[in-house]
Scaffold this motif. Structure first.
Motif, PDB file in Angstrom:
ATOM      1  N   LYS A 274       0.826  -1.193   0.187  1.00 37.12           N
ATOM      2  CA  LYS A 274       0.134   0.074   0.219  1.00 37.12           C
ATOM      3  C   LYS A 274       0.909   1.201   0.123  1.00 37.12           C
ATOM      4  O   LYS A 274       0.468   2.153  -0.637  1.00 37.12           O
ATOM      5  N   LEU A 275       1.960   1.205   0.871  1.00 43.04           N
ATOM      6  CA  LEU A 275       2.758   2.321   0.729  1.00 43.04           C
ATOM      7  C   LEU A 275       3.375   2.618  -0.451  1.00 43.04           C
ATOM      8  O   LEU A 275       3.540   3.883  -1.009  1.00 43.04           O
ATOM      9  N   LEU A 276       3.923   1.730  -1.179  1.00 46.10           N
ATOM     10  CA  LEU A 276       4.653   1.837  -2.565  1.00 46.10           C
ATOM     11  C   LEU A 276       4.037   1.619  -3.732  1.00 46.10           C
ATOM     12  O   LEU A 276       4.263   2.216  -4.881  1.00 46.10           O
ATOM     13  N   GLU A 293      14.437   6.493  -2.820  1.00 43.33           N
ATOM     14  CA  GLU A 293      14.660   7.588  -3.511  1.00 43.33           C
ATOM     15  C   GLU A 293      16.130   7.574  -4.084  1.00 43.33           C
ATOM     16  O   GLU A 293      17.060   7.170  -3.309  1.00 43.33           O
ATOM     17  N   GLU A 294      16.485   8.022  -5.435  1.00 40.47           N
ATOM     18  CA  GLU A 294      17.665   7.832  -5.858  1.00 40.47           C
ATOM     19  C   GLU A 294      18.702   8.351  -5.188  1.00 40.47           C
ATOM     20  O   GLU A 294      19.873   8.002  -5.012  1.00 40.47           O
ATOM     21  N   VAL A 313      13.857   8.375   2.622  1.00 38.74           N
ATOM     22  CA  VAL A 313      12.972   8.492   1.403  1.00 38.74           C
ATOM     23  C   VAL A 313      12.653   7.378   0.715  1.00 38.74           C
ATOM     24  O   VAL A 313      13.643   6.939  -0.064  1.00 38.74           O
ATOM     25  N   VAL A 314      11.370   6.879   0.360  1.00 37.76           N
ATOM     26  CA  VAL A 314      11.027   6.017  -0.572  1.00 37.76           C
ATOM     27  C   VAL A 314      10.378   6.578  -1.624  1.00 37.76           C
ATOM     28  O   VAL A 314       9.582   7.669  -1.473  1.00 37.76           O
ATOM     29  N   ARG A 315      10.382   6.065  -2.861  1.00 36.06           N
ATOM     30  CA  ARG A 315       9.756   6.429  -3.914  1.00 36.06           C
ATOM     31  C   ARG A 315       8.547   5.466  -4.274  1.00 36.06           C
ATOM     32  O   ARG A 315       8.686   4.312  -4.494  1.00 36.06           O
ATOM     33  N   GLN A 320       5.748   9.373  -6.345  1.00 33.91           N
ATOM     34  CA  GLN A 320       5.800  10.387  -5.057  1.00 33.91           C
ATOM     35  C   GLN A 320       6.787   9.999  -4.129  1.00 33.91           C
ATOM     36  O   GLN A 320       7.192   8.739  -4.027  1.00 33.91           O
ATOM     37  N   THR A 321       7.567  10.924  -3.506  1.00 30.54           N
ATOM     38  CA  THR A 321       8.548  10.531  -2.419  1.00 30.54           C
ATOM     39  C   THR A 321       7.776  10.555  -0.986  1.00 30.54           C
ATOM     40  O   THR A 321       6.964  11.590  -0.750  1.00 30.54           O
TER      41      THR A 321
END
Length: 813
Positions: A274-276, A293-294, A313-315, A320-321
């Protein structure tokens, strides 16, 4: 004979073998039960605890349908044979039992667990409360074969015995045919259980653990059948545990990733998907770095991340970050296939937003959206440092609204906040873009201009800026469909001329602002060292004034009121004086405003009223008739809710009549809130107090407004009396006030009578009463009593002044 002997020997061997096998089977059956029972009991306790936790809310709410719905997943479990729930009093709340009977030899066990809920018996202390008890019965189908091993061996032995006797009887006739038939039957009977075992093993291989192994009861395959059955039971139990683990992980609100040692995702729960925005199939096989995130990947170390908590931070799939708190831990296992890492990611977007809000509020004013005191000081300090290095000048303008409290008192604090918002907008628009404007406190603002030349006189441009700011502030404010006009006072200080640090620079600008406010407001002033000295003295007086009452430093002086027709004393005005040790007498114009600022005026006013009542009783007891004593009343006292009750209490305590006193109120106080003031004055008048307007002519009251109030006396301000003999305009004002008071049926008293010319002017124009230094300096109660004693003897104390004035007038004529 040979066949019969062989059959007999075979029968004996079969009997011996059966006895040995029966002993071994008994031991195997006992061992199997000892190994399966603990596992079954542990699972029963786990199922009971899990079921008890799931129904706690329904039991508390007495929700029968909710109770059945929450227990349905446990009812659907084939291993659950019965569930019952009883209340604390023994009442049955729920009962269920499986409809199918248990197969012979099936193991059963039961476990109980309390149904509890957290309650707050003591505020702030939460304790568990037992609501009911849940009992669950589990059965392990064919965990140990349904028919006893010994029984199966007996049956096999009987068959073999009969077969042997039959073989002996027909051996002679059957011969070779019997032997062949025996071999065929043995092979055929052995093949069928083998086929059955193969089919059951195929089902287990496909993941079907629900049906037990079905085999013929033969010694040769019995042990193998039991071993396979135990394997099926364990596989089924481990499969239930695995499903339970998946349900627990998917119930978590935090995202969970299980990876291999090299970071490849092997499991992701529902929260992670759900998050990603990915499905679990899309995440499996990816590296854990792929979800970051890169910009975060370069600094991500897998070994370190698996041992700490960090923010990253995840993408998401949509790009969206999302900021997350990333917690890792290692999975230690001897089996390489279970080794790896667990990462838990928690969405901290709300926390980051709150942190940004806190940082903003720490530096900016929430109401006006401009820098607050701390941020303004910080930016000004940086600007001062640059200016000192580059040899430039910084100008600070300190601004404070004039009488802003009246806006809050009249229209409410909401309207006051709106004024401050509009004021901040006007200040921001009226100054250059590079100018920093800040709100320091309440209605106090400040701004600074940097980059000024050190070799130029910067007062001209800064004065022009200050005038522009004051002009913008003077424009009307719209409050509750009313136009309100406000003004401000500005103080200006320069760096490095006046100070070289933030604290001293702002303090000096504040001193200049206070100087502007003392000069009437709506103006500006440049700082000078004398202003700072005055500010220090003012602060010193404010602190010492708090001790003045305790140290008995205040005293009352009386200035007589004289009948200008007879020279007799008709009363006196009580004047407050402060004699500060080491400094002498402090003028009321210096300490009364300080008392009003600090609300000490309320305590001081009550002390004055008590002191005057004591003096009045003393003069009366000594035979003097002081007439009507007047006291000054401030706006702060009039606005005090308990003022009237406190007045009554003082008069009652000293046993004096309110009719012996007069309260003097200025025009400004009278017109501050006319509707409320007229109501309060009516109550004071009803008590018997006489009321007068002090300093009449300096305010903005109208004749129609005066008629609303129960006023009995007008006091002409001394500024008009002082120049009435030399200035035609002031003379006209004095005559008009005397005539107006007479027409309204009021007494008129002239203040500040200091010369015989003034005395004669007032007498010529029909003013009947006066007071001032011509009749002597303000005196103590004992001195006033002496004058009253002279008057009581029949001589008017000031009759000689009237005669002298008449003689001077006749000579000039």
């Amino acid at each position: 004979m040979v066949l019969l002997a062989a059959a007999t020997v075979a029968l004996l061997l079969f009997a011996r073998h059966a006895a040995d096998t029966r002993s071994l089977a008994t031991l195997a059956e006992r061992a199997a039960r000892e190994r399966v029972d603990p596992e079954l009991q542990a699972r029963a306790r786990s199922v009971a605890a899990h079921a008890a936790d799931s129904i706690a809310g329904a039991v508390r709410a007495s929700d029968v349908s909710g109770l059945t719905r929450r227990l349905q997943p446990f009812i659907d479990d084939d291993t659950v044979a019965a569930i019952s729930v009883t209340s604390r009093t023994g009442q049955s709340l729920f009962s269920w039992q499986a409809g199918t009977a248990a197969a012979p030899g099936t193991l059963t066990t039961q476990a109980s667990a309390p149904v509890r809920s957290l309650v707050e018996n003591i505020p702030g202390a939460v304790t568990p409360e037992t609501l009911a008890n849940l009992t669950v019965v589990l059965r392990q189908a064919a965990a140990v074969p349904g028919v006893g091993i010994a029984g199966r061996l007996d049956a096999d032995t009987l068959v073999r015995t009969r077969f042997t006797w039959w073989l002996a009887l027909v051996a002679a006739a059957a011969g070779a045919l019997g032997a062949a038939l025996l071999v065929w039957r043995a092979v055929n009977r052995l093949q069928r259980p083998v086929d059955s075992l193969i089919k059951s093993a195929d089902r287990v291989g496909l993941g079907d653990y629900t049906r037990p192994f079905e085999v013929q009861r033969r010694e040769a395959l019995s042990d193998l059948s039991q071993a396979l059955e135990r394997m099926r039971a364990r596989l089924r139990y481990s499969t239930v545990n695995k499903d339970y683990l998946h349900s627990v992980l998917n119930s978590m609100t935090d995202a969970v990733f299980v990876t291999s040692p090299d970071g490849v995702i092997k499991l992701a729960n529902s929260a992670a998907c759900k998050l990603l925005g990915y499905s679990e199939e899309e995440l499996l096989g990816r590296g854990i770095l792929a979800v970051l995130e890169e910009q975060e990947r370069a600094e991500f170390d897998l070994l370190q991340a698996a041992q700490e908590t960090r923010e990253t931070v995840v993408r998401t799939r949509s790009g969206q970050t999302i900021p997350v708190s990333f917690t890792g831990s290692r999975i230690d296992s001897d089996d390489p296939q279970f080794q790896g890492n667990i990462f838990v990611a928690r969405n901290i977007t709300d926390r980051k937003r709150a942190e940004r809000r806190i940082r903003y509020l720490a530096r900016y004013d929430a109401l006006t959206k401009i820098p607050n005191r701390m941020q303004f000081h910080h930016v000004l300090q940086q600007t001062i440092a640059r200016a000192l290095r580059s040899g430039q000048v910084v100008a600070v303008l300190y601004l404070d609204m004039d009488r802003f409290k009246e806006v809050n008192d009249t229209f409410g604090h909401g309207a006051g906040d709106r004024v401050l918002e509009v004021l901040a907008e006007r200040l921001t628009r009226s100054v250059p873009k590079e100018t920093v404007v800040g709100r320091l406190a309440g209605d106090e603002f400040a701004l600074f201009v940097d980059g000024l030349a050190a070799d130029a006189d910067n007062r001209g441009p800064i004065a022009q800026l200050a005038r522009g700011v004051l002009t913008d502030i003077c424009r009307p404010f719209q409050l509750n469909q009313h136009e309100v006009f406000l003004t401000a006072s500005i103080g200006i200080a320069f760096c490095p001329r006046d100070a070289e640090n933030v604290i001293d620079l702002i303090r000096n600008a504040d001193a200049a602002m206070y100087y502007s406010k003392q000069n009437g407001g709506n103006t500006f002033a440049f700082y000078s060292p004398e202003m700072n000295a005055a500010a220090v003295e003012r602060l010193m007086l404010k602190s010492k004034l708090r001790r003045a009452l305790e140290r008995d430093e205040l005293e009352i002086k009386y200035q007589p009121k004289v009948d200008l027709r007879t020279g007799r004393i008709i009363g006196a005005e009580a004047l407050l004086r402060w004699r500060l040790p080491g400094h002498g007498d402090i003028p009321p114009s210096h300490f009364i405003p300080l008392a009003e600022e600090t609300n000490l005026i309320l305590d001081i006013g009550e002390w004055v009223l008590n002191r005057v009542c004591l003096d009045y009783r003393h003069m009366q007891s000594r035979g003097g008739d002081p007439g009507r004593i007047s006291l000054n009343l401030s706006l702060k006292q009039l606005r005090q809710a308990s003022f009237i009750l406190r007045c009554r209490s003082v008069f009652r305590r000293h046993h004096v009549s309110p009719t012996a006193f007069e309260l003097e109120i200025t025009e400004t106080t009278l017109m501050a809130d006319p509707q409320r003031t007229v109501r309060l004055l009516d109550e004071l008048y009803a008590m018997g107090l006489h009321l007068s307007i002090d300093d009449f002519g300096t305010g903005y009251s109208s004749l129609s407004a005066l008629q609303q109030f129960p006023i009995g006396t007008l006091k002409i301000d001394q500024s008009f009396v002082r120049d009435a003999t030399d200035d035609a305009g002031d003379a006209t004002i004095v005559r008009t006030i005397i005539e107006m008071g007479r027409s309204l049926g009021m007494e008129v008293i002239a203040e500040g009578v200091e010369s015989r010319r003034q005395l004669q002017f007032l007498r010529d124009n029909g003013c009947h009463y006066g007071q001032g230094r011509l009749f002597g300096e303000p005196c103590t109660a004992e001195d006033l009593l002496a004058l009253l004693g002279t008057q009581g003897g029949g001589a008017a104390p000031f009759a000689h002044l009237l005669r002298d004035a008449d003689e001077a007038a006749s000579r000039s004529a």
